[in-house]
Design an enzyme around this catalytic site. Structure first.
Site, PDB file in Angstrom:
ATOM      1  N   ASP A 108       0.866  -1.173   0.000  1.00 22.51           N
ATOM      2  CA  ASP A 108       0.000   0.000   0.000  1.00 22.51           C
ATOM      3  C   ASP A 108       0.907   1.229   0.000  1.00 22.51           C
ATOM      4  O   ASP A 108       1.546   1.540   1.013  1.00 22.51           O
ATOM      5  CB  ASP A 108      -0.895  -0.021   1.244  1.00 22.51           C
ATOM      6  CG  ASP A 108      -1.829   1.174   1.319  1.00 22.51           C
ATOM      7  OD1 ASP A 108      -1.657   2.132   0.529  1.00 22.51           O
ATOM      8  OD2 ASP A 108      -2.736   1.167   2.170  1.00 22.51           O
ATOM      9  N   LYS A 153      -4.645  14.044 -11.017  1.00 20.08           N
ATOM     10  CA  LYS A 153      -3.554  13.638 -11.911  1.00 20.08           C
ATOM     11  C   LYS A 153      -2.727  14.853 -12.349  1.00 20.08           C
ATOM     12  O   LYS A 153      -1.490  14.795 -12.415  1.00 20.08           O
ATOM     13  CB  LYS A 153      -4.131  12.916 -13.133  1.00 20.08           C
ATOM     14  CG  LYS A 153      -4.581  11.490 -12.872  1.00 20.08           C
ATOM     15  CD  LYS A 153      -3.390  10.577 -12.619  1.00 20.08           C
ATOM     16  CE  LYS A 153      -3.757   9.114 -12.637  1.00 20.08           C
ATOM     17  NZ  LYS A 153      -2.585   8.236 -12.440  1.00 20.08           N
ATOM     18  N   ALA A 189       0.005   2.759 -10.478  1.00 19.03           N
ATOM     19  CA  ALA A 189      -0.941   2.660  -9.368  1.00 19.03           C
ATOM     20  C   ALA A 189      -1.642   3.995  -9.137  1.00 19.03           C
ATOM     21  O   ALA A 189      -1.046   5.068  -9.296  1.00 19.03           O
ATOM     22  CB  ALA A 189      -0.213   2.230  -8.094  1.00 19.03           C
ATOM     23  N   ARG A 225      -5.807   5.878  -7.839  1.00 19.18           N
ATOM     24  CA  ARG A 225      -7.266   5.797  -7.695  1.00 19.18           C
ATOM     25  C   ARG A 225      -7.867   6.322  -8.991  1.00 19.18           C
ATOM     26  O   ARG A 225      -7.687   7.494  -9.333  1.00 19.18           O
ATOM     27  CB  ARG A 225      -7.718   6.633  -6.497  1.00 19.18           C
ATOM     28  CG  ARG A 225      -9.187   6.448  -6.099  1.00 19.18           C
ATOM     29  CD  ARG A 225      -9.465   7.216  -4.813  1.00 19.18           C
ATOM     30  NE  ARG A 225     -10.716   6.812  -4.180  1.00 19.18           N
ATOM     31  CZ  ARG A 225     -11.861   7.449  -4.309  1.00 19.18           C
ATOM     32  NH1 ARG A 225     -11.932   8.550  -5.047  1.00 19.18           N
ATOM     33  NH2 ARG A 225     -12.946   7.022  -3.692  1.00 19.18           N
ATOM     34  N   TYR A 271     -10.814  13.305 -10.396  1.00 21.11           N
ATOM     35  CA  TYR A 271      -9.774  12.371 -10.830  1.00 21.11           C
ATOM     36  C   TYR A 271      -8.718  13.066 -11.688  1.00 21.11           C
ATOM     37  O   TYR A 271      -7.510  12.986 -11.410  1.00 21.11           O
ATOM     38  CB  TYR A 271     -10.402  11.225 -11.609  1.00 21.11           C
ATOM     39  CG  TYR A 271      -9.408  10.382 -12.379  1.00 21.11           C
ATOM     40  CD1 TYR A 271      -8.494   9.572 -11.717  1.00 21.11           C
ATOM     41  CD2 TYR A 271      -9.380  10.393 -13.770  1.00 21.11           C
ATOM     42  CE1 TYR A 271      -7.581   8.798 -12.408  1.00 21.11           C
ATOM     43  CE2 TYR A 271      -8.477   9.621 -14.471  1.00 21.11           C
ATOM     44  CZ  TYR A 271      -7.571   8.829 -13.788  1.00 21.11           C
ATOM     45  OH  TYR A 271      -6.661   8.077 -14.493  1.00 21.11           O
ATOM     46  N   GLY A 329     -25.376  -9.567 -28.426  1.00 19.82           N
ATOM     47  CA  GLY A 329     -26.213  -9.237 -29.575  1.00 19.82           C
ATOM     48  C   GLY A 329     -27.314  -8.245 -29.251  1.00 19.82           C
ATOM     49  O   GLY A 329     -28.342  -8.188 -29.948  1.00 19.82           O
TER      50      GLY A 329
END
Length: 318
Positions: free
Chosen positions: A46, A140, A66, A68, A136, A185
């Site tokens: 971790d 980053k 790695a 989130r 998110y 399908g």
């Protein structure tokens, strides 16, 4: 030695096996204690909380996958703080340990969402202003900026890669959902989608990461990468179905109706991925590193369909 974080994930596991097959000494880390089909040294770790002593010892390059990622129905009371703890704080914690151990190069896998989530009249490139629009992608972007500041006066080289959707026959998330729907399908209302998407096949992405490990000119650079040919959602479905040996059931539904339904169901991000355009100029990677994707988008999408069918058939026999 090459250290790959997130090795228990889809891309990380594939990258570790790819590098090991080419003679690299590889160590992978991940939170999961169970990693299927691994053929490399693996440490359950971790990065937020466990001691990092010895993790970077003898490591030449780190590929930091790695993090989130997008979470559907996120239950966190403060999503941005949760993303920052994993994507910013843990990343910097690892990078500092890497610097203390003399790691030569740190490759940070970011996201195309840092640049944009949709394009209209022009392609995005490394020169496009960053425009993160979600917790998110903001995390980053903040990690990218913090890493650049951290290595500014150090000998450790930083490489940042912002990939679009990474796909393949065993890819997780929305692409896997699409594969399943095509295989079943079910009718797909994509005929009215007049869009273009840049994506990158997992095999192409791994090939590019491996190049960034060894190429001197990658040091200090930001790269946007893709398969090089943009496709519509209809093209994607048809090629996947062809790989499955099926005929897709594509129908016409007015896009405005689908958009309204997506809003009502809280699925606007999914609507944007299926009906919006996101086009990348990946010329820098090709020119500076002389890189060419090993597989065309048509070959890779066909293979994704075929691989998914084979995997589904294997699971049904177990």
């Amino acid at each position: 030695m090459q250290l790959v974080t997130g090795a228990s994930g889809y891309i990380g596991g594939l990258l570790c096996n790819f590098l090991k097959a080419r003679g690299y000494v590889v160590k992978g880390t991940g939170r999961s204690s169970i990693v299927p089909s691994r053929d490399f040294d693996y440490v359950c770790l971790d990065l937020e909380n466990d001691p990092l002593d010895g993790v970077c010892f003898g490591v030449e390059t780190i590929v930091h996958l790695a993090g989130r990622a997008h979470i559907l129905n996120d239950k966190s009371k403060d999503p941005l703080s949760a993303f920052r703890r994993t994507n910013v704080d843990a990343t910097l914690r690892l990078a500092r340990e890497a610097m203390r151990n003399g790691v030569r190069r740190f490759i940070f896998i970011s996201s195309i969402g840092v640049s944009a989530t949709e394009t209209r009249n022009s392609k995005i490139s490394e020169l496009t202003d960053s425009n993160p629009s979600t917790p998110y992608t903001l995390s980053k972007f903040e990690a990218e900026e913090a890493l650049k500041e951290l290595v500014k006066n150090s000998s450790m080289e930083l490489v940042i890669i912002r990939p679009p959707l990474v796909y393949g026959g065993s890819a997780p998330g929305n692409f896997q959902r699409l594969l399943k729907i095509v295989q079943l399908g079910m009718p797909l209302p994509f005929v009215g989608a007049n869009n273009q998407r840049s994506m990158i096949a997992a095999d192409n992405f791994i090939d590019f990461i491996a190049l960034c490990i060894r190429h001197p000119a990658a040091a200090g650079e930001l790269f946007l990468v893709s398969d090089g040919m943009d496709v519509s959602t209809v093209d994607i479905v048809r090629t996947i179905a062809s790989g499955m040996g099926r005929k897709p059931r594509l129908i016409y539904v007015p896009v405005r109706i689908i958009h309204a339904a997506a809003k009502l169901l809280g699925r606007e991000n999914m609507f944007a991925q299926l009906f919006g355009s996101l086009v990348i100029d990946s010329g820098k990677a090709r020119k500076l590193l002389d890189w060419a994707p090993p597989f065309s988008v048509t070959e890779a999408l066909f293979k994704a369909g075929a691989d998914y069918t084979a995997l589904s058939s294997k699971k049904s026999r177990v």
